[in-house]
Design a protein around this motif. Structure first.
Motif, mmCIF file in Angstrom:
data_model
loop_
_atom_site.group_PDB
_atom_site.id
_atom_site.type_symbol
_atom_site.label_atom_id
_atom_site.label_comp_id
_atom_site.label_asym_id
_atom_site.label_seq_id
_atom_site.Cartn_x
_atom_site.Cartn_y
_atom_site.Cartn_z
ATOM 1 N N GLN A 200 -6.684 4.251 -8.553
ATOM 2 C CA GLN A 200 -5.260 4.424 -8.292
ATOM 3 C C GLN A 200 -4.637 5.457 -9.239
ATOM 4 O O GLN A 200 -3.781 6.240 -8.842
ATOM 5 C CB GLN A 200 -4.551 3.080 -8.421
ATOM 6 N N ILE B 32 1.988 5.887 -8.235
ATOM 7 C CA ILE B 32 1.752 4.455 -8.080
ATOM 8 C C ILE B 32 3.105 3.774 -7.995
ATOM 9 O O ILE B 32 3.945 3.917 -8.897
ATOM 10 C CB ILE B 32 0.939 3.891 -9.261
ATOM 11 N N GLU C 265 -1.471 8.167 -2.697
ATOM 12 C CA GLU C 265 -0.520 7.327 -3.407
ATOM 13 C C GLU C 265 -0.879 5.864 -3.166
ATOM 14 O O GLU C 265 -1.505 5.531 -2.163
ATOM 15 C CB GLU C 265 0.917 7.611 -2.949
ATOM 16 N N THR C 266 -0.461 5.008 -4.094
ATOM 17 C CA THR C 266 -0.762 3.588 -3.992
ATOM 18 C C THR C 266 0.519 2.780 -4.147
ATOM 19 O O THR C 266 1.340 3.060 -5.033
ATOM 20 C CB THR C 266 -1.762 3.157 -5.077
ATOM 21 N N HIS D 230 -7.956 -6.262 -5.634
ATOM 22 C CA HIS D 230 -6.837 -5.352 -5.941
ATOM 23 C C HIS D 230 -5.624 -5.687 -5.097
ATOM 24 O O HIS D 230 -5.741 -6.209 -3.983
ATOM 25 C CB HIS D 230 -7.249 -3.887 -5.725
ATOM 26 N N GLY E 257 -3.309 -3.187 -4.563
ATOM 27 C CA GLY E 257 -2.795 -1.905 -4.100
ATOM 28 C C GLY E 257 -3.209 -1.560 -2.685
ATOM 29 O O GLY E 257 -4.315 -1.873 -2.251
ATOM 30 N N THR F 296 -3.610 1.912 -0.639
ATOM 31 C CA THR F 296 -3.683 3.342 -0.925
ATOM 32 C C THR F 296 -3.702 4.143 0.370
ATOM 33 O O THR F 296 -4.383 3.762 1.324
ATOM 34 C CB THR F 296 -4.934 3.642 -1.767
ATOM 35 N N TYR G 216 -12.576 1.535 -4.715
ATOM 36 C CA TYR G 216 -12.133 0.179 -5.034
ATOM 37 C C TYR G 216 -13.301 -0.762 -5.307
ATOM 38 O O TYR G 216 -13.087 -1.928 -5.626
ATOM 39 C CB TYR G 216 -11.295 -0.386 -3.879
#
Length: 506
Positions: A337, A343, A365-366, A394, A396, A398, A428
């Motif tokens: 990330q 972020i 972008e996350t 995770h 996030g 993305t 990831y």
């Protein structure tokens, strides 16, 4: 306490050897033909694993489950605390994140957590012939005694015996054992069934007078002295490796890793640390990032805060200089990330809501989201014919054009990104280096071809067997079996003592 089907291992300090002894006992008991499961009521760690039921537990308990021949399950570690600040942590209850809590708030919440702990334990005790329980820290932390669910509070609640382990390699082992015992209540002292001394090096005869004094002074037996074992493949529960890497002259390929304040799942690096041709160096605060062949950005429990730390420590300039000299850069999970442009944390999942500029090395972008992605995955590297397997943990999500050139192709779809110039890779996937073909291919991508790593699973199995042999040779196994409510003569030996039965997921 006999007949409890459970035995708890508590330590005089953190890193006294609790995880190692529980793992060793799990494999030794499984090798004897018993259905055994590990359990840790409460764990505080940033190294975690994905369970068969889609939850999240401490990595040490996942490894212990493997020693039993089991798939890890959320009941094996019902409370996991993942620190995000010096005073707060994300609380994982029976595998699921329930939110962030400050330390004072969690003290009140422990009454609720206690119910989940006892519920999970009873399920394991009903399903298995033996449960080996690991404590946390030390039972003598008297400021944490109220509503304790991690050590003696748990042992008293379920009425199970306790073995106390101490690390002689650190020095002061007799003071640790006697002092810990002295700080316990009379009922807790009675619950201590014996002592184990860990990491002994030297002539045991020289230790014997101390052991006899300890038994006479406390009235407790010494159940065994464990040797200092080298070459074990056991992931650390949380702390960064304390064993220094050999000099760079012995390990010419250099991997440099920033020791982020909230580094998570640094066990991803363990396969590299065990290669004699590779030096892995964790670089802490206040140090100038050194030259490297590969810079690796690890996982993080607080990505935006750790990214700010990278900027403050001069890592951004060092990374750009590294890339100008054609070095390679790899980011895993939170590190992936960080490689992107921004972020976003609009809901304040990891800290105050807001957005932070990334390193800008990949066009993506996350955005952090409330629901974690928790899954075990397998597939192949996108740029080499090499199998990978691991897990994702995770929060996030993305997106961005860089994902059109993935780093991996997994069963559920593409993962990560590889820059157009092949210098920057993000993914990831935790466990990226565990499979030998993937490890070799990634090192070749990074500039060190021709290595022949060993699969992590193969090394771990050898470690389990070595630990089980250690139990059989150095501990009073008859007493251990009696504490578990099993007469030694009634416990069958495995047909092949070198093999652990596959026991299923329980």
């Amino acid at each position: 306490m006999t007949g409890s089907k459970a035995l708890m291992i508590q330590g005089t300090t953190s890193d006294a050897g609790k995880s190692l002894l529980v793992t060793a006992l799990c494999r030794w008991l499984a090798r004897r033909g018993l259905r055994v499961a590990p359990f840790k009521p409460q764990n505080m760690a940033l190294n975690s694993a994905v369970t068969v039921d889609g939850g999240e537990i401490g990595r040490a308990q996942a490894v212990q489950a493997q020693a039993c021949g089991l798939a890890p399950h959320s009941d094996m570690n019902p409370v996991l605390l993942k620190p995000t600040t010096d005073k707060g942590a994300q609380v994982i209850l029976q595998g699921r994140a329930i939110g962030q809590q400050e330390a004072r708030a969690y003290l009140d919440y422990k009454r609720i957590a206690r119910g989940a702990v006892l519920e999970s334990f009873e399920r394991l005790r009903d399903a298995y012939e033996a449960v080996v329980v690991e404590g946390a820290g030390s039972p003598a932390e008297i400021n944490l005694r109220a509503d304790d669910i991690a050590n003696m509070g748990f042992a008293e609640a379920v009425d199970c015996p306790v073995v106390l382990i101490a690390d002689i390699d650190r020095g002061g082992v007799f003071a640790h054992l006697v002092g810990t015992l002295a700080l316990l209540s009379p009922s807790e002292q009675a619950r201590i069934a014996g002592f184990v001394i860990n990491r002994f090096r030297g002539d045991l005869a020289l230790l014997e007078p101390g052991l006899r004094w300890l038994e006479a002074h406390t009235g407790k037996p010494v159940l065994g002295v464990l040797p200092y074992l080298h070459g074990l493949m056991l992931e650390a529960e949380d702390a960064l490796p304390r064993t220094p890497a050999p000099a760079a002259a012995e390990r010419p390929f250099r991997v440099v890793v920033p020791a982020l304040p909230r580094i998570a799942n640094h066990t991803d690096l363990d396969p590299l640390r065990r290669l004699p041709e590779v030096e892995v160096e964790f670089v802490g605060p206040g140090r100038t990032p050194p030259p490297a062949d590969l810079i690796l950005l690890p996982g993080s429990k607080h990505v935006r805060a750790d990214l700010a730390w990278l900027h403050a420590q001069g890592w951004e300039e060092a990374i750009h200089r590294h890339l100008r000299y054609r070095g390679r850069l790899l980011g895993i999970c939170g590190g992936f990330q960080m490689l992107g442009e921004r972020i976003h944390d609009p809901l304040g999942i990891e800290g105050p809501p807001g957005s932070t500029a990334g390193l800008g090395l990949l066009a993506l972008e996350t955005t952090l989201a409330p629901e974690k992605q928790l899954r075990n995955v397998a597939g192949r590297l996108a740029f080499a014919d090499a199998a990978v397997a691991g897990y994702e943990i995770h929060a996030g999500v993305t997106h961005g054009p860089a994902l059109a050139r993935p780093a991996l192709v997994l069963a559920h779809g593409p993962d990560g990104a590889l820059s157009a110039d092949d210098q920057v890779l993000g993914t990831y996937l935790h466990g990226l280096f565990d499979k030998a073909p993937a490890c070799a291919a990634l090192l070749a991508w990074a500039g060190r071809p021709g290595l022949a790593p060993t699969d992590t699973e193969t090394m771990r199995e050898a470690t389990f067997e070595k630990l089980a042999d250690m139990i059989a040779e150095h501990l009073d196994t008859a007493t251990l079996l009696t504490l578990l409510g099993r007469a030694p003569r009634e416990t069958p030996s495995s047909p092949d003592p070198g093999q652990c039965p596959k026991l299923g997921s329980g």
